[in-house]
Design an enzyme around this catalytic site. Structure first.
Site, PDB file in Angstrom:
ATOM      1  N   ARG A  53       6.046  21.334   3.823  1.00  0.00           N
ATOM      2  CA  ARG A  53       5.852  22.168   5.052  1.00  0.00           C
ATOM      3  C   ARG A  53       4.467  21.775   5.636  1.00  0.00           C
ATOM      4  O   ARG A  53       3.854  22.518   6.585  1.00  0.00           O
ATOM      5  CB  ARG A  53       5.769  23.643   4.744  1.00  0.00           C
ATOM      6  CG  ARG A  53       7.156  24.171   4.152  1.00  0.00           C
ATOM      7  CD  ARG A  53       7.211  25.803   4.119  1.00  0.00           C
ATOM      8  NE  ARG A  53       8.369  25.951   3.452  1.00  0.00           N
ATOM      9  CZ  ARG A  53       8.607  27.122   2.743  1.00  0.00           C
ATOM     10  NH1 ARG A  53       7.760  28.053   2.532  1.00  0.00           N
ATOM     11  NH2 ARG A  53       9.866  27.432   2.164  1.00  0.00           N
ATOM     12  N   ARG A  57       4.057  24.814  11.109  1.00  0.00           N
ATOM     13  CA  ARG A  57       3.793  26.363  10.528  1.00  0.00           C
ATOM     14  C   ARG A  57       2.185  26.665  10.902  1.00  0.00           C
ATOM     15  O   ARG A  57       1.842  27.396  11.716  1.00  0.00           O
ATOM     16  CB  ARG A  57       4.257  26.233   9.331  1.00  0.00           C
ATOM     17  CG  ARG A  57       5.597  25.905   8.847  1.00  0.00           C
ATOM     18  CD  ARG A  57       6.341  27.152   8.087  1.00  0.00           C
ATOM     19  NE  ARG A  57       5.538  27.301   6.758  1.00  0.00           N
ATOM     20  CZ  ARG A  57       5.937  28.151   6.043  1.00  0.00           C
ATOM     21  NH1 ARG A  57       7.156  29.016   6.358  1.00  0.00           N
ATOM     22  NH2 ARG A  57       5.314  28.575   4.895  1.00  0.00           N
ATOM     23  N   ARG A  66       6.411  23.437  19.829  1.00  0.00           N
ATOM     24  CA  ARG A  66       7.466  24.175  19.350  1.00  0.00           C
ATOM     25  C   ARG A  66       7.864  25.381  20.455  1.00  0.00           C
ATOM     26  O   ARG A  66       8.879  26.303  20.041  1.00  0.00           O
ATOM     27  CB  ARG A  66       7.420  24.610  17.939  1.00  0.00           C
ATOM     28  CG  ARG A  66       8.136  23.915  16.950  1.00  0.00           C
ATOM     29  CD  ARG A  66       9.826  23.818  17.013  1.00  0.00           C
ATOM     30  NE  ARG A  66      10.470  25.036  17.119  1.00  0.00           N
ATOM     31  CZ  ARG A  66      10.390  25.976  16.057  1.00  0.00           C
ATOM     32  NH1 ARG A  66      10.110  25.713  14.657  1.00  0.00           N
ATOM     33  NH2 ARG A  66      10.964  27.070  16.357  1.00  0.00           N
ATOM     34  N   ASP A 102      15.439  20.466   8.327  1.00  0.00           N
ATOM     35  CA  ASP A 102      15.492  21.664   7.647  1.00  0.00           C
ATOM     36  C   ASP A 102      16.776  21.550   6.840  1.00  0.00           C
ATOM     37  O   ASP A 102      17.736  20.540   7.255  1.00  0.00           O
ATOM     38  CB  ASP A 102      15.955  22.943   8.549  1.00  0.00           C
ATOM     39  CG  ASP A 102      16.017  24.257   7.845  1.00  0.00           C
ATOM     40  OD1 ASP A 102      14.941  24.978   7.539  1.00  0.00           O
ATOM     41  OD2 ASP A 102      17.190  24.459   7.461  1.00  0.00           O
ATOM     42  N   TYR A 177      22.982  29.594  -0.084  1.00  0.00           N
ATOM     43  CA  TYR A 177      23.237  30.139   1.292  1.00  0.00           C
ATOM     44  C   TYR A 177      24.653  30.248   1.912  1.00  0.00           C
ATOM     45  O   TYR A 177      24.919  31.039   2.498  1.00  0.00           O
ATOM     46  CB  TYR A 177      22.530  29.061   2.343  1.00  0.00           C
ATOM     47  CG  TYR A 177      20.856  29.113   2.261  1.00  0.00           C
ATOM     48  CD1 TYR A 177      20.184  30.408   2.640  1.00  0.00           C
ATOM     49  CD2 TYR A 177      20.145  28.042   2.013  1.00  0.00           C
ATOM     50  CE1 TYR A 177      18.911  30.578   2.418  1.00  0.00           C
ATOM     51  CE2 TYR A 177      18.883  28.209   1.776  1.00  0.00           C
ATOM     52  CZ  TYR A 177      18.341  29.492   2.044  1.00  0.00           C
ATOM     53  OH  TYR A 177      16.833  29.591   1.979  1.00  0.00           O
TER      54      TYR A 177
END
Length: 370
Positions: A53, A57, A66, A102, A177
């Protein structure tokens, strides 16, 4: 927002010629990088560093580019992907870039109706619960993710000797998921299928292994120098369940990309009891989270593998001298390893001070210079 609307300072992403498929060969500059040498368990000039990451972030420049763009939309914009992937390389001087994407991107690419909800995570509109549902998991083709090929072409032209890590979600985590319909604390539905409908479960993971293998192949053929398989939730399983119900699918993914000869990294969270099995699945490098010391991780994994890790991400909120002392502990525990890639024991937290990461990279490089 379209690619044409990106700021002018992203115009560099268009420069250079895209590399031909498989350009990252033994003659490339990236091949001789400290990161790839460590993955191959060869002598290195210093212990290489990168962070999970790291692309975004915590970086203000990431938040700026973003702004107003949904996560999954950002993943299909090659110029934006290129900019975000390069940001931590520029700022922190890390030894490898990791492709900005992702784990659910390939699922969306084959038509699964999903979205990433801020503060929640991936949410699946129609979960996979029956054998009939499996028909929605069609094969992934390079055309489905043409933006990946385009972005990696841009990236390898810009990165030069800095290797690019491709990545994908492992079959178990993707299945979790899909079956739960989103993030889950206890994975009740996932485990119910795994235990109660083992044939359906095996078919689900086998299909996901094919999709994941195809997604990694696209990245390697476009120029990625290594790949990492993230199994974020597999630490919820006991070793016997992992061996019986997960390892075959993970091994299928690693086998699919084995002919390319690039290092294959395997990482999961809370997987201290699974480290040996994760190595058995076919990884060349096994990621160790912060709960297990590196020397103990090496004992559990066994010989013939490099290790990656494993500073607790929360340590970065402590004073610099504390961060350095804890990093020293990681380096000391890893001193006898065949190959070591310094990383955090999980991803960079969003409120981490970016300067703390920059200082950590410099510290590790300085302390391990040979």
């Amino acid at each position: 927002m379209s690619a044409n609307d990106l700021p002018q300072d992203l115009s560099f992403a268009r420069s250079g010629d895209a590399p031909s498929p498989g350009q990252q060969t033994k003659t490339s500059a990236a091949h001789e990088s400290a990161f790839l040498k460590a993955c191959r368990r060869e002598p290195v000039p210093h212990t290489p560093v990168w962070f999970m990451r790291q692309a975004g972030r915590s970086l203000p420049e990431y938040l700026k580019v973003r702004e107003g763009i949904a996560m999954l939309d950002s993943c299909v914009m090659p110029e934006l992907v290129t900019e975000i992937t390069l940001q931590p390389v520029r700022r922190h001087k890390v030894d490898a870039a990791i492709y900005y994407s992702d784990i659910v991107v390939p699922l969306r690419a084959i038509g699964i109706d999903l979205d990433i909800k801020p503060g929640v995570g991936p949410v699946i509109a129609d979960p996979i619960r029956t054998r009939a549902d499996l028909a929605r998991l069609r094969d992934l083709t390079p055309d489905d993710v043409h933006y990946v090929t385009e972005a990696i072409g841009m990236l390898t032209a810009e990165l030069g000797a800095t290797p690019l890590i491709g990545f994908a979600g492992a079959p178990f985590t993707l299945a979790s998921y899909l079956v739960e319909g989103g993030p889950s604390r206890n994975h009740e539905r996932t485990k119910a299928m795994m235990y109660g409908e083992p044939e359906l479960w095996a078919e689900l993971l086998d299909r996901l292994a094919d999709i994941t293998g195809a997604f990694l192949k696209v990245q390697i053929e476009a120029g990625a120098s290594a790949v990492q398989l993230f199994d974020s939730w597999v630490g919820a399983l006991a070793p016997a369940d992992y061996r019986r119900s997960v390892l075959p699918a993970s091994a299928k993914v690693f086998d699919a990309v084995a002919p390319y000869g690039v290092p294959r990294i395997h990482f999961g969270v809370g997987t201290g009891e699974l480290l040996g099995l994760m190595g058995e699945a076919g990884a060349d490098v096994v990621g160790v989270d912060w709960r297990v010391p590196m020397d103990e991780g090496a004992r559990r994994v066994g010989p013939g593998k490099a290790l990656q890790g494993n500073l607790d991400p929360a340590v970065l909120f402590a004073p610099t001298e504390t961060v350095e002392a804890k990093a020293r502990e990681v380096l000391d525990a890893a001193a006898g390893l065949e190959g070591h890639v310094f990383n955090l024991g999980h991803g960079v937290m969003p409120t981490t001070d970016p300067d703390a990461l920059t200082r950590l990279v410099e510290y590790v490089h300085t302390q391990t210079a040979r």
